[in-house]
Every structure is written in structure tokens, then in C-alpha cells.
Motif scaffolding. Structure first.
Motif, short mmCIF file in Angstrom:
data_model
loop_
_atom_site.label_atom_id
_atom_site.label_comp_id
_atom_site.label_asym_id
_atom_site.label_seq_id
_atom_site.Cartn_x
_atom_site.Cartn_y
_atom_site.Cartn_z
N SER A 114 -1.17 -8.01 -3.72
CA SER A 114 -2.47 -7.43 -4.05
C SER A 114 -2.32 -6.09 -4.76
O SER A 114 -2.94 -5.85 -5.81
CB SER A 114 -3.30 -7.24 -2.77
N VAL A 115 -1.46 -5.23 -4.22
CA VAL A 115 -1.29 -3.88 -4.77
C VAL A 115 -0.79 -3.93 -6.22
O VAL A 115 -1.23 -3.15 -7.07
CB VAL A 115 -0.29 -3.08 -3.90
N GLU A 116 0.09 -4.85 -6.50
CA GLU A 116 0.71 -4.94 -7.83
C GLU A 116 0.11 -6.05 -8.68
O GLU A 116 0.74 -6.51 -9.65
CB GLU A 116 2.22 -5.14 -7.68
N TYR B 139 7.45 5.09 -1.27
CA TYR B 139 7.03 4.09 -2.25
C TYR B 139 7.84 2.81 -2.12
O TYR B 139 8.95 2.79 -1.57
CB TYR B 139 7.09 4.65 -3.67
N THR C 278 -6.93 -0.36 -11.27
CA THR C 278 -7.69 -0.34 -10.03
C THR C 278 -8.64 -1.51 -9.94
O THR C 278 -8.77 -2.17 -8.91
CB THR C 278 -8.47 0.98 -9.90
N ASN D 110 -6.74 -4.84 -9.45
CA ASN D 110 -6.15 -4.96 -8.13
C ASN D 110 -7.19 -5.12 -7.03
O ASN D 110 -6.86 -5.49 -5.90
CB ASN D 110 -5.29 -3.73 -7.81
N VAL E 97 0.41 2.63 0.13
CA VAL E 97 -0.34 1.72 -0.74
C VAL E 97 -0.80 0.50 0.05
O VAL E 97 -1.68 -0.24 -0.40
CB VAL E 97 0.50 1.27 -1.95
N LEU E 98 -0.21 0.28 1.22
CA LEU E 98 -0.60 -0.84 2.08
C LEU E 98 -1.66 -0.39 3.07
O LEU E 98 -1.77 0.79 3.39
CB LEU E 98 0.62 -1.37 2.83
N ASP E 99 -2.43 -1.34 3.56
CA ASP E 99 -3.43 -1.03 4.57
C ASP E 99 -2.75 -0.47 5.81
O ASP E 99 -1.68 -0.96 6.22
CB ASP E 99 -4.22 -2.29 4.96
N LEU F 139 2.01 -6.44 -1.33
CA LEU F 139 2.33 -6.08 -2.70
C LEU F 139 1.75 -7.07 -3.70
O LEU F 139 1.53 -6.72 -4.87
CB LEU F 139 3.85 -5.98 -2.88
#
Length: 451
Positions: free
Chosen positions: A83-85, A331, A14, A17, A278-280, A81
Motif C-alpha cells: 500500500s505504502v509503495e 525507513y 499520496t 497510495n 510509514v506503516l500503521d 509496503l
């Protein structure tokens, strides 16, 4: 010691990211940012080296995956992704002897590869089908929640994001940086009639006996609602009301609904609620209260009024209908491997929430099948794959009735649902599903027939 274990296992990802965490760049000093691929190994993002040895990010598909994959830029930060990953991309699970050698030679380790659920061929098909239209497409698997395609147009080239930043930010007319799939907020038009139908079924157990004589319009007080092109549908039951997308019938149904119960059903379908993403995203809005008047109830029931929703959210509702009432958690990442392909971790399908009973889902499925078999979605009929769905037209300007959005949401292989698709085309010509349905068909044909 307990906290250190918790931080390393749970909180570290967390923190890394978090786009506001400047220390995340320290990881890049030891690790070459890993690649992002589609489910078949096609590279969607990777690190390459300039002649001076500096690293830069490359996006082989240009603007096709821009919103879902995002960008990673030292000046602008990270989105999508990327950013997320970030944690996985800046983590290296290379063979330990290789890492030891790199340490002695003062070289970086290769970061891990994020293998997505995305399908490059399907994403390309969606991109081709949308052409110059503004809008969005979401395709996912009903039984697993895997997102196979997520397109927003107009797009931008992440390879040139820094050079074009000022222009892209200033383009308020096209908003190319906005991910319309998850962040768009649109009136759902007639696609919302599925929600209204569910509420009517819940309030009236004898819904199979519903009848309404459509004369092409309905007037209550000072409000008149017309069916498209003033079409007179005649005697309609609930099935044909959905299939023909009869505005007058649904306005009539809206007047029969309990406002609090209607709101409860909408919120069970995640309106005004958090979405699994997971995306905005932009939260969908359903505004009916006890004070809502007759005119607004009629408009809401047919998908106008103050209701707002994203294409992504409509895909989730459709997926629940297709999957017997249960929404699988959507997902985007299939697995993480090291750079040589050895699997490090893998995501598996799991249930998110039951949005309706299996009986309700089965009935809605039949009504949506009728839309394709005999109603406004007949263009999707007659294929080797079966389809069910709901078309929609959402007016966002009442000037001459010309400014409308075209919707289609549906799924394939109705008896054993496979793909869920949600399409919106901004600025359509006013005919129900006129642009969205052929775009949906082109995408689905590409999946099932190739090309």
C-alpha cells in the motif's frame, strides 16, 4: 500551472497510495505491478500470470514477511509496503523506446521495483527463532535507521489471503492480521526502567550516589511490590538496580520523581506522540499526571501500571541510546529501480530527533551493558559481538502470576553500535526475559555467524 506541478510532483504519490482512491486501479491498466525485493535482491512480492493471461500477486516467502510487505488483492485492497509503495509499483520507468513499442502493441509497461532495507536471511532467522510463540521482532541499524527485519507472529499467508479472509478475521484469539510489531500495545515491563532511569538522572545530578537496600520487596501503604522470586538484592546502586532489574529499587525511585517532569521525559521519548512510521501503528501511552498516587507511581517506574508501548517504539528508544541520543528516521525502502535495475531514486539516512543528550545516552549505554555483563541478560554475553540491553517481564494477568510477556531490547557492538533489536514474546513463564533473550541471541547469532 503551479498547482499542476505540485500535484504531479508531491500530491500524486499520496493520492495513488490512498487505499480509498479507486482511480489508482487505472494505473494497473497500463502498468504491470512492480516487484518488491529485500536489500539483496531476493523477491518478496511479484506479479505473475495465470494461463488465461490474468495477473496475480505472488509472495515467495509466504507468511514470513506478511505484515511488513503486506498484500495487494483486487477484492481486499492493499496493506503494508504494497500500500505504502503503490505509486512506485504502478509507475514504469522502463526505457522509453520499450514503452513506445508496448503502446503500439497494446501491451503493458513493467512497473518499477521497490528495493527494501529488509534482509531475508535475518527475517527468516527471526521467524525460526520465534517458532510457535506469539509476539514480534524488530531489527534495525542504529546509525542509519534502516529496518532490517520486522516480524509479527502468528502470521498468515498473503498468497491465500482471499481464500482465508473470513477465517483470519474471525480468529480473535490469535489476531493473525495484526502487525504486533507496530500495532501491538503492551505493558513494557522492566524495559521501561530505562525511561525511569533517564528521568532519575535528570532530576538528581548526583545519581551516581544512589543507594537502596533491597530486601526482596517494598511496601508503601497497602501496596507491596516484590522482586522476581522475592530475590534479595541487598545494597544496590543505580547501575546494579538496572543490571539486576530490581523492582523494589525502581519502585523506590518512582516515589522520588516529579510527576510532571517524568511525563515530559516520557513524551520526549515519543510516548503519547506521533511515531516516525510509514506503516500503521498504535500510539504508545504514558498516563502519569499530578493526580497519580504512590502505588501507581511505583508500578509505573518498574514498567507496569497503565503504560503501553509497541515493540517498534521500544526499538526506537533503544536506537536513540545506541546512537548517542539521536534517533535516525527509520525507513523500509532503500531505493526504487526500474525493472531492469536502473536506479530511479534512493533514500539516505537522516536524523529524526534528538531524544536525549549524548552524555545521558552514554550513561544509559553503560547501564545496559551491565545487564548483559553481569545481570539478567547474561545469556547474550561471551559472544564475538558485544551486546547491551534490558530484559523485561510484563504481567497482563495477576492470576497466579503466570500470564506475562517476556521482553528484550538491546544493541550489538556496544562501542560502535550496529544492530538494534526489540523482541516480545507473549505468554512467557514469568521469569525476566526468559523467552525473549534466547530468541534475541538466536537472531543475532544468525546475523554474525551465519546459518
Amino acid at each position: 500551472m503551479g498547482y499542476l506541478v505540485y500535484f504531479n510532483v508531491v500530491r500524486a504519490k499520496t493520492v495513488v497510495n490512498n487505499p480509498h482512491n479507486e482511480r489508482q486501479d487505472n494505473f494497473a491498466e497500463q502498468v504491470v505491478r512492480g516487484a518488491i525485493t529485500d536489500r539483496n535482491g531476493n523477491v518478496l512480492a511479484e506479479t505473475q500470470w495465470a494461463e488465461d493471461g490474468s495477473e496475480y500477486r505472488v509472495y515467495p516467502y509466504g507468511d514470513i514477511f506478511a505484515h511488513v510487505v503486506g498484500y495487494s488483492n483486487p477484492e481486499l485492497g492493499k496493506t503494508g509496503l504494497e500500500s505504502v509503495e503503490n505509486f512506485h509499483l504502478l509507475t514504469s520507468n522502463a526505457f522509453f523506446l520499450e514503452k513506445l513499442k508496448n503502446e503500439f502493441q497494446d501491451q503493458k509497461d513493467m512497473g518499477d521495483t521497490v528495493v527494501t532495507t529488509l534482509d531475508a536471511n535475518l527475517q527468516q532467522a527471526a521467524y525460526n527463532a520465534m517458532g510457535a510463540n506469539k509476539g514480534a521482532v524488530v531489527v534495525m541499524e542504529a546509525s542509519t535507521g534502516k529496518i532490517l527485519a520486522m516480524l509479527s507472529t502468528p502470521s498468515y499467508d498473503p498468497n491465500q489471503i482471499a481464500a482465508n479472509w473470513d477465517y483470519l478475521n474471525a480468529d480473535g484469539e490469535n489476531s493473525p492480521l495484526l502487525n504486533r510489531a507496530t500495532q501491538g500495545a503492551y505493558a513494557p515491563g522492566s524495559t521501561f526502567k530505562i525511561v525511569t532511569t533517564l528521568e532519575y538522572m535528570r532530576e538528581y545530578p548526583d545519581y551516581m550516589n544512589y543507594m537502596y537496600e533491597c530486601g526482596g520487596a517494598i511496601t508503601v501503604g497497602d501496596t507491596t511490590i516484590h522482586c522476581f522470586d522475592n530475590t534479595v538484592h541487598g545494597l544496590e546502586d543505580l547501575r546494579s538496580s538496572v543490571a539486576n532489574s530490581c523492582n523494589a529499587s525502581f519502585a523506590n525511585i518512582g516515589l522520588m520523581l516529579d510527576k510532571n517532569a517524568y511525563r515530559k521525559t516520557a513524551e520526549e521519548l515519543l510516548f503519547n506522540k506521533k511515531l516516525p512510521s510509514v506503516l500503521d501503528y498504535t500510539k504508545s501511552s504514558f498516563a502519569v499526571t499530578e493526580e497519580t498516587g504512590e502505588a501507581e507511581m511505583m508500578m509505573t517506574a518498574m514498567g507496569q501500571g497503565n503504560t503501553l508501548v509497541s515493540p517498534y517504539h521500544m526499538a526506537l528508544i533503544t536506537a536513540a541510546v545506541a546512537n548517542g541520543g539521536t534517533l535516525m528516521e527509520p525507513y523500509l525502502v532503500e531505493k526504487v529501480t526500474n525493472y531492469t535495475g536502473t536506479e530511479i531514486s534512493k533514500n539516505v539516512p537522516k536524523s529524526y530527533r534528538r531524544l536525549m543528550t549524548s552524555e545521558e545516552a552514554a550513561q544509559l549505554k553503560e547501564y545496559m551493558r551491565a545487564v548483559v555483563d553481569e545481570g539478567t541478560g547474561m545469556l547474550l554475553g561471551g559472544q564475538s559481538y558485544t551486546a547491551a540491553g534490558k530484559t523485561g517481564t510484563a504481567e497482563y494477568s495477576m492470576v497466579d502470576g503466570e500470564k506475562t510477556h517476556s521482553w528484550f531490547m538491546g544493541f550489538t557492538n556496544v562501542d560502535n553500535p550496529e544492530l538494534v533489536i526489540s523482541v516480545i514474546v507473549e505468554g512467557s513463564d514469568g521469569q525476566d526475559g526468559a523467552k525473549a533473550v534466547p530468541i534475541a541471541r538466536q537472531i543475532l547469532d544468525s546475523y554474525y555467524y551465519g546459518g
